[in-house]
Design an enzyme around this catalytic site. Structure first.
Site, PDB file in Angstrom:
ATOM      1  N   LYS A 121      -4.497   7.453   1.637  1.00  0.00           N
ATOM      2  CA  LYS A 121      -4.848   6.036   1.532  1.00  0.00           C
ATOM      3  C   LYS A 121      -6.106   5.774   2.348  1.00  0.00           C
ATOM      4  O   LYS A 121      -6.128   5.994   3.568  1.00  0.00           O
ATOM      5  CB  LYS A 121      -3.698   5.166   2.034  1.00  0.00           C
ATOM      6  CG  LYS A 121      -3.926   3.670   1.857  1.00  0.00           C
ATOM      7  CD  LYS A 121      -2.702   2.865   2.229  1.00  0.00           C
ATOM      8  CE  LYS A 121      -2.931   1.374   1.994  1.00  0.00           C
ATOM      9  NZ  LYS A 121      -1.730   0.566   2.347  1.00  0.00           N
ATOM     10  N   ASP A 226       4.409  -9.351   3.570  1.00  0.00           N
ATOM     11  CA  ASP A 226       3.886  -9.150   2.216  1.00  0.00           C
ATOM     12  C   ASP A 226       4.931  -8.429   1.370  1.00  0.00           C
ATOM     13  O   ASP A 226       4.614  -7.522   0.599  1.00  0.00           O
ATOM     14  CB  ASP A 226       2.571  -8.370   2.263  1.00  0.00           C
ATOM     15  CG  ASP A 226       1.777  -8.511   0.963  1.00  0.00           C
ATOM     16  OD1 ASP A 226       2.126  -9.400   0.144  1.00  0.00           O
ATOM     17  OD2 ASP A 226       0.830  -7.738   0.752  1.00  0.00           O
TER      18      ASP A 226
END
Length: 488
Positions: A121, A226
């Site tokens: 990532k 989130d």
């Protein structure tokens, strides 16, 4: 910018040395001067400028000559530095295809020497679609100036720390492998994002599991902030895996309850819209309590914090450092003290009598010129009106002792008459003056109190500091006029 690692195999040690020099110069320069890059790199015979041309050709650096001749790293150059470091560590050996893209990061497949596939990532903060990082995330903390590369590095470090701690405590998260700069290496999750799933065999069980994860995170002192269908992975066996952790905050955060309720609302909306599940059909849930209206949603106030608090271990937002906690306590105490102080000031100004402020008035039975002139609103009026009594008493006290008896008796009789008349006049005048002085004192005290409150609030500066130069100029003019008047 698209990651193309084909150029990586052709870069030499000098190229990476110059890239590292530009990175080091960007600690305190937005655009690093070319002379500073040459001095940090330390290449012989002017080789730095030749390497910079090669790096500029591959778009690993950006040249800027608006104010001076300088360079800065691009995200591609930062990617190459992180990938080179991880390859040297032996974390992985090859880079594969891109498997995901988001507003803050790109995800690629990487493989180790033995063929194990991992996920890489790369955080890429500063994209046009998401530039409100300073208001939406707390990466900066106390810093005012920032760089997008530096913010990406902070986000990667934070996500790696959260992923490592949650994995150690048994949460269903990817396994954290390694981290360098803005790059995080983790295990590859064999599943699909929940947003891509159209049907589930047991939607009730998945729904209960997801809500149980939110409550369990809160019990450990963390809130995801989130938690939605885009950050939940589900495999063929309907096992849940949670991803994306940089924005997690502590339950001690001032907006923790709002974030917790928002995560719960996102899950309820998605399952209601996709699988037609409502709260009435899911009355029995793990870690949920029903409120007064019969609703069984998890409540933030009903969550009991466990002994092992991850927010303290990880210094999550809202529980960051001692300075931040002490500052918040000081601000809260200061605000409460200011409110109570203003209320007390208002009560004192309305309830306390003015007579209690006059300390010397109890000892003012005898007429005193200095005391009355000091306390009166118009200075000197009492001394002018009763100057005869004061001077008469002074004359009586300073009279010579060698005078004859008749003169003494006459003076004593005159003194007694004057003292009686003065006492009568003093009683009537003092009553009238006290009323005037009380009104004037109340006005002055109210003005001073208002000025002090305004200065404490910061809405206006003190009068002395605001008009210092004006008073100074007027004082010089007055002194000149006084000197001229004395000459005349």
């Amino acid at each position: 910018m698209k990651l193309d690692v084909n150029a990586l195999r052709y870069l030499t040690k000098d190229d990476f040395r110059v890239l590292t020099a530009v990175e080091m110069g960007m600690r305190n320069h937005e655009i690093v001067p070319a002379e500073l890059v040459d001095r940090i790199a330390g290449l012989k015979h002017g080789g730095t400028y030749k390497v910079l041309r090669n790096l500029l050709k591959n778009k690993l650096v950006h040249h800027d000559a608006t104010k001076y001749d300088g360079y800065r790293l691009t995200y591609l150059g930062y990617d190459f530095l992180a990938i080179k470091t991880l390859v040297n560590r032996g974390v992985f050996a090859s880079v594969g295809r891109q498997i995901g893209v988001g507003k803050e990061s790109d995800i690629f497949e990487v493989a180790t020497e033995d063929g194990t596939v991992l996920a890489m990532k790369l955080h890429r903060l500063g994209r046009t679609s998401f530039r409100a990082v300073k208001s939406k995330r707390d990466y900066l903390r106390h810093r005012r100036s920032f760089n997008w590369l530096y913010l990406s590095r902070l986000a990667a470090l934070k996500e790696f720390a959260f992923m490592k701690a949650l994995g150690d405590h048994g949460f269903p998260v990817p396994t954290a492998v390694d981290c360098n700069r803005h790059c995080v290496i983790m295990s590859l999750v064999q599943g699909y994002p929940l947003v891509q799933v159209k049907e589930l065999q047991n939607p009730d069980d998945v729904f209960d599991t997801i809500l149980g994860l939110i409550v369990r995170l809160a019990e450990h002192g963390l809130i995801h902030c989130d938690f939605n269908e885009f950050n939940i992975m589900i495999d063929d066996d309907e096992k849940i895996t949670v991803i994306d952790f940089p924005q997690m905050v502590s339950v001690s955060h001032r907006n923790a309850q709002m974030f917790f309720d928002r995560d719960i609302e996102c899950i309820y909306k998605f399952f209601n819209k996709r699988f037609n599940l409502t709260s009435e059909e899911n009355e029995e849930q793990d870690g949920s309590e029903s409120d007064g209206e019969g609703n069984s949603r998890p409540s933030f106030l009903s969550v009991k914090k466990a002994a092992g608090s991850l927010d303290k271990e990880l210094a999550a937002s809202g529980f960051t450092r001692k300075e931040q906690v002490e500052m918040e306590k000081y601000i809260d105490e200061d605000a409460e003290g200011h409110d109570s102080g203003s209320d007390d000031d208002d009560e004192v100004g309305d309830a306390v009598p003015i007579d209690s402020l006059k300390i010397d008035r109890d000892h003012s039975d005898e007429p005193d010129c200095t005391l009355t002139s000091r306390d009166s609103g118009v200075p000197g009026t009492f001394s002018e009106e009763h100057g005869t009594s004061c001077s008469g008493e002074n004359r009586l006290e300073s009279s010579p002792s060698g005078s004859n008896g008749d003169a003494k008796e006459a003076l004593e009789s005159e003194g007694k008459m004057l003292s009686q008349e003065d006492e009568d006049n003093d009683d009537s005048s003092l009553d009238h003056d006290e009323e005037e002085e009380d009104a004037e004192l109340t006005k002055k005290l109210n003005k001073q109190r208002k000025k002090a409150i305004a200065a404490a609030h910061g809405r206006r500066r003190p009068a002395s500091s605001r008009n210092a130069y004006k008073d100074k100029g007027k004082g010089t003019m007055n002194s000149k006029i006084q000197r001229q008047a004395c000459k005349w």
